[in-house]
Each structure stands twice: as C-alpha cells, then as structure tokens.
Design a protein around this motif. Sequence first.
Motif, mmCIF file in Angstrom:
data_model
loop_
_atom_site.group_PDB
_atom_site.id
_atom_site.type_symbol
_atom_site.label_atom_id
_atom_site.label_comp_id
_atom_site.label_asym_id
_atom_site.label_seq_id
_atom_site.Cartn_x
_atom_site.Cartn_y
_atom_site.Cartn_z
ATOM 1 N N PRO A 1 4.882 13.718 8.658
ATOM 2 C CA PRO A 1 5.415 12.600 9.713
ATOM 3 C C PRO A 1 4.144 12.547 10.579
ATOM 4 O O PRO A 1 4.067 11.351 11.076
ATOM 5 C CB PRO A 1 6.408 13.699 10.320
ATOM 6 C CG PRO A 1 6.173 14.771 9.686
ATOM 7 C CD PRO A 1 5.525 14.727 8.393
ATOM 8 N N GLU A 2 3.299 13.172 10.878
ATOM 9 C CA GLU A 2 2.342 13.240 11.974
ATOM 10 C C GLU A 2 1.531 11.944 11.505
ATOM 11 O O GLU A 2 0.825 11.177 12.396
ATOM 12 C CB GLU A 2 1.434 14.446 12.188
ATOM 13 C CG GLU A 2 2.347 15.494 12.887
ATOM 14 C CD GLU A 2 2.811 14.908 14.216
ATOM 15 O OE1 GLU A 2 2.197 14.464 14.870
ATOM 16 O OE2 GLU A 2 4.142 15.086 14.350
ATOM 17 N N ARG A 3 1.132 12.020 10.396
ATOM 18 C CA ARG A 3 0.278 10.776 9.804
ATOM 19 C C ARG A 3 0.869 9.455 9.934
ATOM 20 O O ARG A 3 0.360 8.494 10.282
ATOM 21 C CB ARG A 3 -0.174 11.082 8.310
ATOM 22 C CG ARG A 3 -1.197 10.226 7.727
ATOM 23 C CD ARG A 3 -1.365 10.633 6.434
ATOM 24 N NE ARG A 3 -1.272 9.599 5.480
ATOM 25 C CZ ARG A 3 -2.417 8.575 5.109
ATOM 26 N NH1 ARG A 3 -3.508 9.204 5.393
ATOM 27 N NH2 ARG A 3 -2.001 7.607 4.490
ATOM 28 N N THR B 1 0.913 -1.237 -0.046
ATOM 29 C CA THR B 1 -0.028 -0.053 -0.004
ATOM 30 C C THR B 1 0.919 1.302 0.063
ATOM 31 O O THR B 1 1.993 1.383 0.497
ATOM 32 C CB THR B 1 -0.904 0.008 1.203
ATOM 33 O OG1 THR B 1 -0.191 0.245 2.301
ATOM 34 C CG2 THR B 1 -1.478 -1.159 1.411
ATOM 35 N N ARG B 2 0.078 2.191 -0.412
ATOM 36 C CA ARG B 2 0.940 3.415 -0.611
ATOM 37 C C ARG B 2 1.285 3.999 0.737
ATOM 38 O O ARG B 2 2.492 4.505 1.021
ATOM 39 C CB ARG B 2 0.177 4.722 -1.373
ATOM 40 C CG ARG B 2 0.516 5.933 -1.149
ATOM 41 C CD ARG B 2 -0.282 6.725 -2.543
ATOM 42 N NE ARG B 2 -0.011 8.366 -2.304
ATOM 43 C CZ ARG B 2 -0.760 8.939 -1.342
ATOM 44 N NH1 ARG B 2 -1.555 8.598 -0.676
ATOM 45 N NH2 ARG B 2 -0.352 10.337 -1.387
ATOM 46 N N THR B 3 0.307 3.905 1.720
ATOM 47 C CA THR B 3 0.749 4.455 3.053
ATOM 48 C C THR B 3 1.633 3.494 3.830
ATOM 49 O O THR B 3 2.664 3.938 4.472
ATOM 50 C CB THR B 3 -0.587 4.333 4.166
ATOM 51 O OG1 THR B 3 -1.613 4.980 3.285
ATOM 52 C CG2 THR B 3 -0.381 4.737 5.444
ATOM 53 N N GLY B 4 1.825 2.135 3.403
ATOM 54 C CA GLY B 4 2.712 1.309 4.185
ATOM 55 C C GLY B 4 4.080 1.554 3.689
ATOM 56 O O GLY B 4 5.185 1.706 4.135
ATOM 57 N N LYS B 5 4.151 1.868 2.218
ATOM 58 C CA LYS B 5 5.354 2.164 1.681
ATOM 59 C C LYS B 5 6.059 3.661 2.093
ATOM 60 O O LYS B 5 7.237 3.777 2.379
ATOM 61 C CB LYS B 5 5.423 2.354 0.098
ATOM 62 C CG LYS B 5 5.131 1.106 -0.670
ATOM 63 C CD LYS B 5 5.025 1.311 -2.094
ATOM 64 C CE LYS B 5 4.544 -0.021 -2.634
ATOM 65 N NZ LYS B 5 4.199 0.224 -4.182
ATOM 66 N N SER B 6 5.093 4.467 2.518
ATOM 67 C CA SER B 6 5.379 5.938 3.133
ATOM 68 C C SER B 6 5.955 5.709 4.405
ATOM 69 O O SER B 6 6.987 6.267 4.829
ATOM 70 C CB SER B 6 4.317 6.677 2.857
ATOM 71 O OG SER B 6 3.256 6.613 4.130
ATOM 72 N N MET B 7 5.482 4.682 5.102
ATOM 73 C CA MET B 7 6.102 4.510 6.383
ATOM 74 C C MET B 7 7.423 3.891 6.486
ATOM 75 O O MET B 7 8.255 4.133 6.900
ATOM 76 C CB MET B 7 5.261 3.264 7.317
ATOM 77 C CG MET B 7 3.863 3.991 7.667
ATOM 78 S SD MET B 7 2.944 2.692 8.716
ATOM 79 C CE MET B 7 3.860 2.194 9.785
#
Lengths: 337, 234, 435
Positions: A213-215, A190-196
């Motif tokens: 970063p807050e997200r 996922t996009r969010t997972g990759k961003s993490m």
Amino acid sequence: MTDILNALILFANFVLVPATAYGAQLALGALGVTLVFGILRFSNFAHGDTMAFGTMVTILVTWWFQSMGVSIHPLPTALLALPFGILATVGMLLATDRLVYRFYRKVKAAPIVFVMSSVGVMFVMNGIVRFIIGPDDQRFADGERFIIKARDFKAATGMAEGLTIKVSQALTLGIAVIVVIALFWFLQRTRTGKSMRAFSDNEDLALLSGISPERVVMITWIIAAALATIAGTLYGLDKSFKPFTYFQLLLPIFAAAIVGGIGNPLGAIAGGFVVAFSEVTITYAYKKFLRYLLPENLEPDSLVQLLSTDYKFAVSFVILVMVLLIRPTGIFKGKVL
Amino acid sequence: MSFLSGENMTGGYGAADILHDCTIAVEKGEIAVIVGPNGAGKSTAMKAVFGMLSIHTGRVVLDGTDISGLSPQDRVKAGMGFVPQTNNVFTSLTVQENLEMGAYIRTDDFSETMERVFELFPILKEKRNQQAGELSGGQRQQVAVGRALMTQPKVLMLDEPTAGVSPIVMDELFDNIIEVAKTGIAILMVEQNARQALNIADKGYVLVQGRNRFTDTGEALLANPEVRKSFLGG
Amino acid sequence: MRIHRNVLLFAGMFGLLAIVGFGQSWSVALTIFNLCLISSVMALGVNIQWGYAGLFNVGIMGFAALGGVAAVLVSKPPVTEAWSAGAAGIGLAIISLGVTIAATIYARRKLTGRRRSLVSFAIIVAGFFITRGIFDPSVSAIEAIEPAKTGYLGGLGLPVIVSWAVGGLFAAGAAWLVGKIALGLRSDYLAIATLGISEIIIAVLKNEDWLTRGVKNVAGLDRPVPREIELQNTDWFISLADTLGTNVISFSSIFVKLSYSVLFAVVLLAIMWLSEKALKSPWGRMMRAIRDNRDAAEAMGKDVTRRHLQVFILGSAVVGIAGAMLTTLDGQFTPGTYNPLRYTFLIWVMVIVGGSGNNWGSVLGGFLIWFVWIEAEPVGAWLMDVVTSGMSEGNGLRDHLLKSAPHMRLMVMGMILLLVLRFSPRGLIPEKGGR
C-alpha cells in the motif's frame, strides 16, 4: 450563408476554443483528484493549492531561465521549467503524506479526518505560496502568443469575424492528450498501474496479493503532483497565475471529478469538458451571435447572457447538485462518495 | 509431522478467545475440510492458520518451519494461498489482470502458471479479457481460486468457496478443487455444505465452539452416526 | 480536577486580554474581546455540527455572510422610490422562479423516462427566460435610483438587533437546502457542497446590487447601542465620566464597546446555555450515539439523515446569528471582505484547538485563536523586523520578507490545525466522557 459562417466563427472563437482549453485544464486537475480519491479514499481539498504550488515553482524557474536568456522560442520557457515544478511538487506531496496523511492511514482514521487534514494542508500550502510569490497576479507566458490571429484570419478568409487560437490553448490540448494517453497506458498496461487499479478496487485483496500500500500511495502522490503542476502551469499560461484563483478552481475540479464518477479516470476527463463547456456556454453573451442568425426585426438588444460571468462557480455547483440528486455515481459510474 | 499444521491454537479478535486448543493439519495433495455449526469458529481457525488473527498459545508450522510470527503477506510469500469468502476478485479488472495481480509478488516469468490455471479453468481463458465483475458467481470463484494459484502455493486455503452458488456449480467447483489437489497442493477449506465437502475430503475436522470435536477421514466422519445426527442433519 | 483546569484556562485567557489592556490600551483589549465573543458564537455553531454530529462544514463564510445581509435588510430604511420602481417586478420574478421549480418537481414526479427529461428541461428553460424577463428590467430600475447613494431596495427600517434572529433564519434556510442535497451521502459531499454554496452566496452578494449594493457596500448601519458623539453630549454620561475621573471622549468609546460586549455576551451565554441543555438531553445523547456509531444507530431505527439535517440547520443558524452580530459591530456590510481564510478556516481552528464536542472548549478556542490571530500580526511584523535587521535597507529579500509577514499567519494557523488534529485531537478542553 456568410451570416451563418460568421456566427459559427464567432461561436468557435469565444466558446469552442476557450472551453476546450479550459476543459482540458479541468480534466487534468480532476484526474489528480480522482486518482487520490480512488487510492486514498478522500476528497483532497489541497489539490487546488497543490496546483498553485507547482505552478509557482515553475514560474520561479521560468524567471530564472529568462534571466539567463535560456529560451525555447517560439514555445514558452515555462515548458522547460515544468519538470522542475513537477519535481518540487512531488517532494512537497510526499512530505505532506509522510507528515500528515500516513499517520491517519496507520490508525485507520475516518475519511472525514483525512478531508479535514487536507483542508489544513490546503491552508499551509496557500500560506507558503503567498509567502514566497505573493498574492498578486503573475504573468510568465513568453514566446509566440498566437497560432492564428483574428486579423490574419479575417484577411485570409474575408470574413467579418476573426478566429484566434493562442499558443497556450493549443499547447494545453496537445499536452493534455499526451498526458492522458501516458496515464492510461500506465494504468492499463504496466504492472504498477494495474496494481494501483487493483488497490483502488479491493484494498484487502490487494494486500493479500502482496501489493504494497505504501508504494501504491507514493506513486499516486507522484502522479497527482505531476498532473496538478501540469494543469496549473497550463492554466497559468492560458490565463494568469493568482493563488486565490487556484483555490477557487477547486469547485469546478470537484464538480468535474464527481460528474464523471469519482475514482474513474475516464469520467474525470469527460467531467472536465462537461463543466468547462457548461460554464462557458452559459456565461457567454449571445447578442452578436444571434444578430448574425436572426432576421433584423428579431435582433436582441440585451446581451443575451444566461448568467453573468461572476456566477461561473454557480454553474459548477448546479452541475454538482444535479448529479447528486439524479445520479450520485456520476456519468461513468464511479464510486458513490 | 504434517505438511501444514496449526497446533493447539488458542486466540481470538478481542479479549475473549474464540479458538480453544484447536488443531488443524493437512498433507500435500490432500484435502482437509473444516465443518461445524454456525459460530463454531471454522473461519476463525483458518484465519488463525493464515495469520489474520493472533493466537497467544500454539503455533503454525509449514513444511517444518514455525511461521507463527509471519504476517499474512509473508505467509503468501512462504507458499500459502488464501481465497477469502467474499470480495475475492478485483471486479473492475479483467480476468487476466486478476491472475496477473495474483502473481504480483513473483519476479519470474509466470506465463506458464497462467496457462496451467487456464487449463484447469478453460472458461477463464475464454473470458480472459472480460471484467471479473461481469462473470457469474461460479466463474468468479474460479477466478478467485486461479488468482490464489498464481503464486504457485504449496497450500491453498478456501473460505467457504461454494457459498451462494447453485448445487450444479458447487459440484463443478469441488471437481476443480480435487484437480488442484492432484497437482500436489495441500488444500484446507471451510465448508458450510458439510456432507458434500466431506465426500471429497481426505480429512475432516468438526469444530464446536472453537474446539476440535471430531477429527477423522472424510469417509469415517460421514459414517459416524453421532456426526451424522448432530452435524449432517441425520 | 478537570473543572479546575478549565477555570485556569479561562482565567489565563482573560489574563492575556488584561495584559493587552494594560500594555496597549483598554480600547484595543475591548475590541479584541468583542470579536472574541462573536468568534465564540460562531465556533459554538460549528461545534454543534462537528462536535455533536461529525458534520464537516467548509462553508462557514457563506452562512456568516447571510447573517450580514440580514443586518442590512432588517435595519436599513426602505428606499421607497426603488420599491415603487421595481419591488413588484422582483416579487413577481421570485414567484415565477418558485412556479418553475414547483412545475419541474411536479413534472419529475408525474412523468417517466425520456419524456420526463424533455419536459423538465423545457419547463426549466421557459421558466428561466420568463423569470429573467421580469427580473432584469426591475433590477435596472432599482439600480438606476441614485446609484451613488442607494440603488437598492433598502431594508425594513427595524432595529438592527432584530437582524440577529433574521440572520439565523437566513442561514438556516440555506443550510436546509444544502443539507437536503448533500446529507445522507458520503461525508465528503457535504464538505464540497458547503464550499460551493458559500462561494455562490458571496458571488451573489457581490453582484446583486439591487439587494445589497454589491461591492459598493452598505455603510452606516443602525446601531443597537448609542453613538459616542451622543454620549459625549449627554449630561448623565458627562457626570459619570466626571465621577470616575476619566476623559469623556475616551470613556465614551470604551462605554460603547462595553455595551456591545454586554449584548454579545448575553447572546453567547444564551446559546451556550441552550447548547449545553441540548447536549445533555436525550437528543444530545442520541446525536453523539449517531456520530460515534452511525451503523448501530441506524440499525436501532434512528433516521440518521434527518437528525443530521436538524443539527446542520441549527449549527448554521448559530453561525448566521454571529454573522449578523459581526456586521452590526462593523457598522457596515462589505461583501468584498469575506474570504474563506478568515471566515471558514479560522473558525475551524478555534473548534479543533478548543476541543471538538465540548461547548466550553469552542468558546475558549474562539477567544484564544482570535486573540492569537490579532496579536500575531504585530508579533509577526516584529519578528520579521528582527530577522531582517541584519540586512541593509532596500535589500530585496528584506522587503519581500517584511511584505510577506501577514501570510505567515496563515501558515501558522494551518500548522496549528494540523498539529492539534494529529497530536491532541481532543483539544484544550476535551469532550466529557470522550469518544
């Protein structure tokens, strides 16, 4: 031949099965620690008590369900209560982040300040849990207890030794597998997972890429809460719930996270099993096992226990020390703490 | 009025100013290069344009709008791409994931942009599923530039893109940069290898102690005997 | 101006104790005072680690317990039968353990690659079984001797006050071991390692009956001051009580407590004096320089890890001394009562609230937090009484709240730590010069 089989069954019953379940529980706990470390870059001492908090809420909801006669027999009611426990823990962790950690992130405090405040959080959570549910042992497992009973196993196979597999053990493994697959799918696909992962890898560049970063931090806490609650509830179902035990779980969990390479999710899972198997094999009394395998004149008369169960924490500690001395990055090359 | 310009910038990190009344500008499709001796404030000037350091006098204008008040993140959204000198790729992510992260702020379909990047850097397409940390220095720089291009920036800023790469790779990278400029993007870069950089530059800025010393076309600067003597080693 | 404020703070603290003295009783006030003194010593030790060097020790409990063991091993009379039954075996086992470790280290130095791992593994396994083979029978022999009364080796039969120094040495030894492993890596590691070692120390003390009788506890420790009953039968004491016009029995109790106070105060002042001296010396300045800018100090050629090890050992030794004092005051060693909330966390609150980096702050923190900790119990119970007064007798919630009141203390202390850390990180008496 039967002797060898009996020995194997014995070993499976007292080492293999319990250690696998325990390993899965530790792995889930260590995953939470490792994620928080990867994103927020500190060792979260409150993780054990977060597990206790989540489990406590799950237990309270379980009792409420039980009192209303809601059940999912043969599975334990706690599974039904688990989402509520996760929700409450998510709320709790987001609140602590808002009230405690966010400020230190803003002022870019030294890592040790984060660790120290996490110790403060640990004691507050510990106090809350003891205040609400008390410091004593709580049992909340219901539903069917065994998948295979020792007696049935013996009757079916005609062996002298029996094999017991508890529902809680099978559930632990099953849920852990599902959770781990879901987590890896999330992180890798996922996009969010990759961003993490990107944030964990290179914070400055992540900021430059517009990753908030807050997200990322918020999602990390949400996942950590879910992992902690699931790990705690499974541990509680398998053994029992006692706030102090959960605090003590911190050491094997840290050991697991560091052995595998802190900040590395795959390492956390491997580390969980390494610690669990070491602990169980080293504290298991091999007397009966050897009696099956050795000729009569060589049979041991002591327990043949490498280390008394009271020292199981020493096992985690020794593993930790060995990793620090020999390979501080852990098996899977995490970050050097 | 240039497409992007930092005008009369004065500022620094702490109490002491590093930049003094410094002006940098670049047009669309053009390559502007900042050169100068060590400690001349080259990177600082670029960071000031990108908003990573505060200037108390002067302003930054992009396409006619004053963007002096925007944070770096907002400048990215406004159409600026930035490639830092070091740590400019996500080493544990694959090449493709690096590019995806570059496009993080985009909500539309960016597969076409990625294809464009792959056309520009064919080797990246080949290694799309490899971790960026496993690539060679030059390939990493390509990933870094590619990552910055994913937002479809109107301006691309590069902080010493050729630092630490071999001369052959350097030439290759400069070719890549010319290719990028041909697509109509304005390019502003800081370079240590002044001679080679000025060779490809439409415009050159020679900074000394945070001040504009010479400003001219790349060709003219290379021909200027004073510049040659002081900054290009004869 | 600041000195003025500090004097006021300490005066206020003694005022609080005086209120307890007048309000409850002087015996209670002195009991609190004595533990305040010990807490201050512990807080000083932690301040040496945290305040001087920024080392985060989460295993204070373990070092304090090592001090407690010292009190037992120094002051109890030796159990001669046990010595003849198993001391030789224990000694041999220790030697065998030492040989194993030495051989492993030697093998790891001399060999490389796969052979290195295999040989060291073989040495460890062989050494383990040989050591256990010698150790186990000796332990059984020792523990078999009058298990209800002794069942352990006993001690050296020396005055208990000697144990304060020995306790410091024990703690220093453990600190050396932990520091060697965990210092020089990221700061989190020391925290995790100290947490681990303290859990293990407590586990050992609970389970190695031959050494400390385990959870059977060791009671009736030697005392550095006379017993009340002796005083009550001593002529000079009776006449002293007469002249003061007080009751001999209650006066004897107060006199004993005061004697402890004097002893503890002497230790506190001595450590305080040394710490202040050290802090102001070039060594202290260097420590703070390292703490505030490790990289710069390292660039200047300071061996940071070595300095950290030094300071970690020193601080732990002070905690060990305090641990021995505490066990001496209790008159008994009870491994089961060590818990991290009381022995690790509370001390941290003392240091942070008092003012990290400032020795006077730690002392004040030791006094204040111990006082609050003790007095919070009656106050908390009273508060719960008030809160629940509207509820009927036998109300489930009321019972629960009353029963849970003690846990409130924990929460409150956690809150105090977080609040001070956030809003007043320099504490009540800030470090001079400041960070």
